[in-house]
Motif scaffolding. Structure first.
Motif, short mmCIF file in Angstrom:
data_model
loop_
_atom_site.label_atom_id
_atom_site.label_comp_id
_atom_site.label_asym_id
_atom_site.label_seq_id
_atom_site.Cartn_x
_atom_site.Cartn_y
_atom_site.Cartn_z
N ARG A 63 0.87 -1.18 0.00
CA ARG A 63 0.00 0.00 0.00
C ARG A 63 0.90 1.22 0.00
O ARG A 63 1.93 1.25 0.66
CB ARG A 63 -0.90 -0.01 1.24
CG ARG A 63 -1.90 1.12 1.28
CD ARG A 63 -3.02 0.85 2.26
NE ARG A 63 -3.73 -0.39 2.05
CZ ARG A 63 -4.69 -0.57 1.14
NH1 ARG A 63 -5.04 0.40 0.34
NH2 ARG A 63 -5.30 -1.73 1.04
N ALA A 64 0.53 2.24 -0.78
CA ALA A 64 1.31 3.47 -0.84
C ALA A 64 1.15 4.23 0.48
O ALA A 64 0.06 4.66 0.83
CB ALA A 64 0.86 4.33 -2.01
N LEU A 65 2.24 4.37 1.21
CA LEU A 65 2.23 5.03 2.51
C LEU A 65 2.67 6.50 2.38
O LEU A 65 3.28 6.89 1.37
CB LEU A 65 3.18 4.29 3.46
CG LEU A 65 2.85 2.82 3.72
CD1 LEU A 65 3.89 2.20 4.63
CD2 LEU A 65 1.45 2.66 4.29
N PRO A 66 2.39 7.30 3.39
CA PRO A 66 2.80 8.71 3.34
C PRO A 66 4.31 8.89 3.10
O PRO A 66 4.72 9.87 2.47
CB PRO A 66 2.38 9.26 4.70
CG PRO A 66 1.22 8.42 5.10
CD PRO A 66 1.56 7.03 4.58
N ASP A 100 5.31 11.89 -2.96
CA ASP A 100 5.94 13.20 -3.09
C ASP A 100 4.86 14.28 -3.07
O ASP A 100 3.70 14.01 -2.77
CB ASP A 100 6.81 13.28 -4.36
CG ASP A 100 6.03 13.01 -5.64
OD1 ASP A 100 4.78 13.16 -5.65
OD2 ASP A 100 6.67 12.65 -6.64
N ILE A 101 5.22 15.49 -3.41
CA ILE A 101 4.30 16.62 -3.32
C ILE A 101 3.11 16.49 -4.28
O ILE A 101 2.07 17.08 -4.07
CB ILE A 101 5.07 17.95 -3.54
CG1 ILE A 101 4.23 19.10 -3.04
CG2 ILE A 101 5.48 18.10 -4.99
CD1 ILE A 101 5.03 20.33 -2.72
N ALA A 102 3.26 15.67 -5.31
CA ALA A 102 2.16 15.42 -6.25
C ALA A 102 1.19 14.37 -5.72
O ALA A 102 0.25 13.99 -6.43
CB ALA A 102 2.71 15.02 -7.62
N MET A 103 1.44 13.87 -4.51
CA MET A 103 0.58 12.90 -3.82
C MET A 103 0.54 11.53 -4.50
O MET A 103 -0.43 10.79 -4.41
CB MET A 103 -0.84 13.44 -3.64
CG MET A 103 -0.90 14.72 -2.80
SD MET A 103 -0.18 14.51 -1.15
CE MET A 103 -1.41 13.51 -0.37
N GLY A 151 11.73 7.93 -7.39
CA GLY A 151 12.86 7.26 -6.76
C GLY A 151 12.44 6.19 -5.77
O GLY A 151 13.15 5.21 -5.56
N MET A 152 11.27 6.38 -5.16
CA MET A 152 10.79 5.40 -4.19
C MET A 152 10.48 4.05 -4.85
O MET A 152 10.63 3.01 -4.22
CB MET A 152 9.55 5.95 -3.47
CG MET A 152 9.00 5.04 -2.41
SD MET A 152 10.20 4.56 -1.15
CE MET A 152 10.23 6.03 -0.17
N TYR A 153 10.06 4.08 -6.12
CA TYR A 153 9.80 2.82 -6.81
C TYR A 153 11.03 1.92 -6.76
O TYR A 153 10.92 0.71 -6.51
CB TYR A 153 9.42 3.06 -8.27
CG TYR A 153 8.00 3.51 -8.48
CD1 TYR A 153 6.98 2.58 -8.69
CD2 TYR A 153 7.66 4.85 -8.49
CE1 TYR A 153 5.68 2.99 -8.91
CE2 TYR A 153 6.36 5.28 -8.71
CZ TYR A 153 5.37 4.34 -8.91
OH TYR A 153 4.08 4.74 -9.13
N SER A 157 0.18 6.52 -12.23
CA SER A 157 0.58 6.81 -10.85
C SER A 157 -0.08 5.87 -9.85
O SER A 157 -1.18 5.38 -10.07
CB SER A 157 0.18 8.25 -10.49
OG SER A 157 0.91 9.17 -11.25
N ILE A 158 0.62 5.65 -8.75
CA ILE A 158 0.05 4.98 -7.58
C ILE A 158 -0.06 6.07 -6.52
O ILE A 158 0.93 6.74 -6.20
CB ILE A 158 0.93 3.81 -7.10
CG1 ILE A 158 1.01 2.74 -8.18
CG2 ILE A 158 0.40 3.25 -5.79
CD1 ILE A 158 1.95 1.59 -7.87
N THR A 159 -1.27 6.27 -6.00
CA THR A 159 -1.53 7.39 -5.09
C THR A 159 -1.58 6.95 -3.63
O THR A 159 -1.64 5.75 -3.33
CB THR A 159 -2.85 8.08 -5.48
OG1 THR A 159 -3.90 7.11 -5.44
CG2 THR A 159 -2.77 8.68 -6.88
N LEU A 160 -1.56 7.93 -2.75
CA LEU A 160 -1.56 7.69 -1.31
C LEU A 160 -2.66 6.71 -0.91
O LEU A 160 -3.80 6.86 -1.32
CB LEU A 160 -1.74 9.02 -0.57
CG LEU A 160 -1.74 8.95 0.95
CD1 LEU A 160 -0.41 8.43 1.46
CD2 LEU A 160 -2.04 10.33 1.54
N TRP A 161 -2.29 5.73 -0.13
CA TRP A 161 -3.13 4.67 0.44
C TRP A 161 -3.61 3.65 -0.59
O TRP A 161 -4.28 2.70 -0.23
CB TRP A 161 -4.34 5.23 1.21
CG TRP A 161 -3.96 6.16 2.31
CD1 TRP A 161 -4.35 7.46 2.44
CD2 TRP A 161 -3.11 5.89 3.43
NE1 TRP A 161 -3.80 8.03 3.57
CE2 TRP A 161 -3.03 7.07 4.20
CE3 TRP A 161 -2.39 4.77 3.86
CZ2 TRP A 161 -2.28 7.17 5.36
CZ3 TRP A 161 -1.64 4.87 5.02
CH2 TRP A 161 -1.60 6.05 5.76
#
Length: 185
Positions: A31-34, A38-41, A46-48, A88-92
């Motif tokens: 799950r995409a965590l906080p 990045d700022i684009a939510m 780089g996290m990938y 994109s994969i978004t928050l949560w």
């Protein structure tokens, strides 16, 4: 450091998941965590690459290769990697990280890793990985022999690395660490 706790937790929880062959595909639900966004939510580009470490660890632990390699004092390192993005994969948002070995060349073991949401590939990466021991890089021949002896698994006959990936690794490679690589610009 930002994924250290997640990695340690994964090393424990992957042992409780179903066993895999080193040649199987690992599917890791995430799950995409906080801390991933990045700022684009959405998950930071780089996290990938950092998250891909988790998929490789999951495959190694579930196949028994992690314990085998650690007993020999071998540590996995990345020699080269590339990634392409589609969505994109978004928050949560939940997704799965799919990981499999796709081939070998003269120096590296190659993996393909995919970030999948609802059956659709959002990003795909390729990783050229090596193992390093106390005396330096471990040859693929030595790794294959250890996997054959320690895990009773042979390299599948149909495992053929696409030539373009091998050429890409050679084209982007830096000199070995014992050779100079001067910064000239």
């Amino acid at each position: 450091m930002h994924l250290l706790l997640r990695t340690l937790l994964l090393l424990i929880t992957s042992r409780r998941r179903s066993r895999l062959s080193i040649w199987d595909s690992s599917s890791l639900p995430l799950r995409a965590l906080p801390t991933d966004i990045d700022i684009a939510m959405h998950v930071n580009n780089g996290m990938y690459l950092s998250l891909m470490d988790l998929g490789r660890f999951d495959l190694m632990v579930r196949s028994g290769a992690w314990d085998l390699f650690r007993r020999k004092g071998w540590t996995p390192v990345v020699q080269a990697e590339q990634i392409a993005f589609r969505a994109s994969i978004t928050l949560w948002q939940g997704y799965s990280l799919e990981t499999r070995i796709i081939g070998l060349d003269d120096k590296c073991i190659w993996l393909e890793q995919r970030f999948v949401v609802d059956g659709q590939v959002c990003a795909r990466g390729y990783v050229a990985s090596r193992l390093v021991g106390p005396d330096g890089p471990v040859s693929n021949e030595e790794i294959i022999a250890a996997v054959r002896d320690g895990l009773s698994e042979d390299v599948p006959a149909d495992l053929v690395l696409p030539e373009w990936l091998h050429e890409w690794r050679v084209d982007v490679a830096l000199p070995g660490s014992r050779r100079p690589a001067p910064h000239l610009w």
